[in-house]
Write a protein that holds these residues in place. Structure first.
Motif, short mmCIF file in Angstrom:
data_model
loop_
_atom_site.label_atom_id
_atom_site.label_comp_id
_atom_site.label_asym_id
_atom_site.label_seq_id
_atom_site.Cartn_x
_atom_site.Cartn_y
_atom_site.Cartn_z
N SER A 22 36.03 46.12 49.95
CA SER A 22 35.96 44.59 49.44
C SER A 22 36.30 44.65 47.97
CB SER A 22 34.51 44.19 49.83
OG SER A 22 34.20 44.03 50.93
N LEU A 23 35.99 45.48 47.07
CA LEU A 23 36.42 45.58 45.88
C LEU A 23 37.80 45.73 45.45
CD1 LEU A 23 35.65 45.38 42.86
CD2 LEU A 23 35.18 47.97 42.86
N TYR A 55 39.68 42.56 46.91
CA TYR A 55 39.48 41.48 45.77
C TYR A 55 40.37 41.48 44.76
CZ TYR A 55 37.32 38.65 42.15
OH TYR A 55 37.17 37.87 41.09
N VAL A 73 43.83 40.55 45.93
CA VAL A 73 44.00 39.17 46.12
C VAL A 73 44.19 38.47 44.78
CG1 VAL A 73 42.92 37.27 46.70
CG2 VAL A 73 42.95 38.98 48.42
N VAL A 74 43.24 38.98 43.75
CA VAL A 74 43.49 38.49 42.39
C VAL A 74 44.86 38.56 41.64
CG1 VAL A 74 42.44 38.67 40.20
CG2 VAL A 74 40.94 38.48 41.94
N SER A 134 47.92 47.92 43.08
CA SER A 134 47.27 47.70 44.23
C SER A 134 47.24 48.98 45.01
CB SER A 134 47.96 46.59 45.11
OG SER A 134 47.83 45.45 44.12
#
Length: 510
Positions: A24-25, A28, A31-32, A150
């Motif tokens: 999730s981290l 996130y 996505v940011v 990423s």
């Protein structure tokens, strides 16, 4: 992880919880990054659109302006320069209807070109798009960095997650092997409770082991405490050797005597640490035979030469008779040997002094007899030449008698006989005697007389030696005007100074 105690929900394992959190981290963050890139791209497109729209309006306005001023008499080149400076156009190129090309300005590295038709001909407007190109390049760089970040985050998640989860899984397996049951607890609580229980058992066992260790270590520490105390307290050399012949401790004084370093000897064999010398061989023998030595004398060889050493050793045994090691005290006997030599030399000098005193005593007795006979002979009527010679013989005998008396005074125990002494009278007598012995030297005494509480014989001998040095210095110089001047003074305190014009003292001997 928050533990829900009120609702009987299906428990999520620790491994899946960590994976979900980290995924999730990372998601996130990705996505940011993508959202920021999209916003940046949209801003870049807007800037491009605004810039192109502004350049189009500038081109249209400039073309209309050229149409209006085409009938004026100003040169076309001047019109283009004015137009370019007003609207920040990098370059304007006009292809006139007559086939002539007029160019104003330079071509930039990055450009945006618009073409318009006017009364004077085809007009090409060149705008500097370097700023837009730079912005676009920055966007590409930022996008590349975001994509690489990423990708790296995903790779780290894949490779790092097992490293985080594996220790906890191993702890769970060990906890299960210990017989503990999970029950209603989650895996993290189960591991923590098992770990706490293990720590409590280890603390209890550690306390028991400490008690046993302290009891067993007490005797072993006795040797170390003794050696450490002796090392700090002793000013002579101290050396501690274990039962295997290895050096345990060597104090600073001992290292200085043996010309070695403390850190270079610890844990090493005696021969290796101290070299193959009589000192180390004697210590090795004492260790092997487990014997004590008392004030044994030996020597230790160093780069500076052999050193005489006095050695005392004490073997150490425990209550069962087991040999623990050896303590050695040693000292440098060099100074003692020097003192013994000095004492021997002093004894020899004392013996020589006694012999010299005996001979001087005999000489003085004989000289007294000779002087007596010379005085008796001088009472008779004699020729002047014979009387003069007898006078010289008597003077020489008197000088020899004075020297012999001085030797006897030096040989006998020294004792001062102080009395009021008139310095002017004492020095006048000395000068009179030296005037008769050295007629080539002129003697003079000035200044007020004063009295001192001193031994007249010793003071007279001291000044007699000074006057002798002055006369000998003048004689060595071989000067015709040799003079010795004695000055007495009472201020600021009584003093006597003797000056001469002889050779003096050389600078290198001063």
């Amino acid at each position: 992880m928050v533990r829900l105690a009120s609702a009987p929900l299906t428990k999520i394992s620790f491994q899946r919880s960590v994976k979900f959190f980290l995924a999730s981290l990372v998601g996130y963050l990705i996505v940011v990054i993508l959202a920021l890139l999209l916003l940046l791209q949209e801003s870049l497109l807007k800037v491009h659109a605004i810039s192109q729209s502004q350049w189009n309006r500038t081109a249209d306005f400039s073309t209309d302006w050229l149409n209006e001023v085409s009938q004026t008499s100003d040169p076309l080149q001047a019109k283009l320069s004015s137009l370019r400076s007003r609207f920040a156009i990098a370059q304007i190129v006009v292809n006139t209807k007559t086939g002539q090309t007029i160019r104003d300005g330079s071509l930039p590295d990055h450009s945006f070109v618009l073409t318009r038709d006017s009364i004077v001909g085809s007009v090409r407007y060149v705008f500097d798009s370097t700023v837009l190109e730079t912005t676009r390049r920055k966007f590409l760089i930022i996008g590349s960095i975001g994509g690489i970040g990423s990708l790296l985050g995903t790779i780290l998640l894949i490779f790092f997650l097992p490293m985080v989860v594996r220790p906890v899984e191993e702890m769970l397996d060990h906890a299960r092997e210990s017989g503990q049951k999970i029950g209603e607890r989650d895996e993290a609580s189960f591991v923590i409770d098992t770990f706490k229980a293990s720590i409590d058992r280890m603390k209890l066992q550690e306390t028991e082991l400490k008690d046993l260790h302290e009891r067993e270590k007490t005797r072993a520490d006795d040797l170390e405490r003794i050696t450490s105390t002796l090392k700090r307290s002793l000013t002579s050399g101290f050396l501690a050797v274990n039962s295997s012949g290895q050096v345990i401790e060597l104090n600073g004084a001992g290292a200085e005597i043996l010309h070695v370093k403390e850190e270079d000897t610890s844990g090493r064999e005696l021969r290796e640490a101290l070299g193959s010398a009589p000192f180390s061989e004697m210590l090795n023998k004492a260790v092997k035979e487990q014997i004590s030595l008392t004030r044994e004398e030996t020597e230790h060889r160093t780069s500076a030469g052999s050193i005489p050493i006095g050695l005392t050793t004490v073997p150490l045994f425990n209550d069962k008779g087991t040999f623990l090691g050896l303590l050695a005290l040693f000292t440098d006997l060099t100074e003692i040997r020097k003192l013994e030599t000095q004492v021997h030399d002093l004894q020899t000098l004392a013996d020589l002094g006694e012999i010299a005193a005996g001979i001087a005593h005999e000489f003085r007795n004989s000289l007294s007899t000779i002087l007596g006979y010379l005085k008796l002979v001088r009472r008779e009527r004699l020729p002047e030449t014979v009387a003069a010679r007898l006078k010289h013989a008597e003077d020489e005998a008197s000088l020899l008698s004075t020297a012999v008396s001085g030797l006897l005074n030096f040989a006998r125990p020294f004792a001062l006989e102080k009395q009021p002494t008139d310095m002017a009278s004492l020095l006048s007598t000395l000068l009179s005697r030296w005037e008769s012995q050295s007629p080539e030297v002129r003697f003079q005494m000035t200044g007020p007389s004063f009295s001192l509480n001193a031994d007249p014989a010793l003071v007279g001998r001291a000044f007699d030696n000074i006057l002798r040095n002055s006369v000998e210095s003048i004689r060595e110089k071989k000067a015709d005007d040799g003079a010795v001047r004695v000055e007495l003074s009472t201020t600021p305190r009584p003093s006597v100074s003797v000056r001469d014009n002889g050779l003096g003292v050389a600078a290198e001997d001063a």
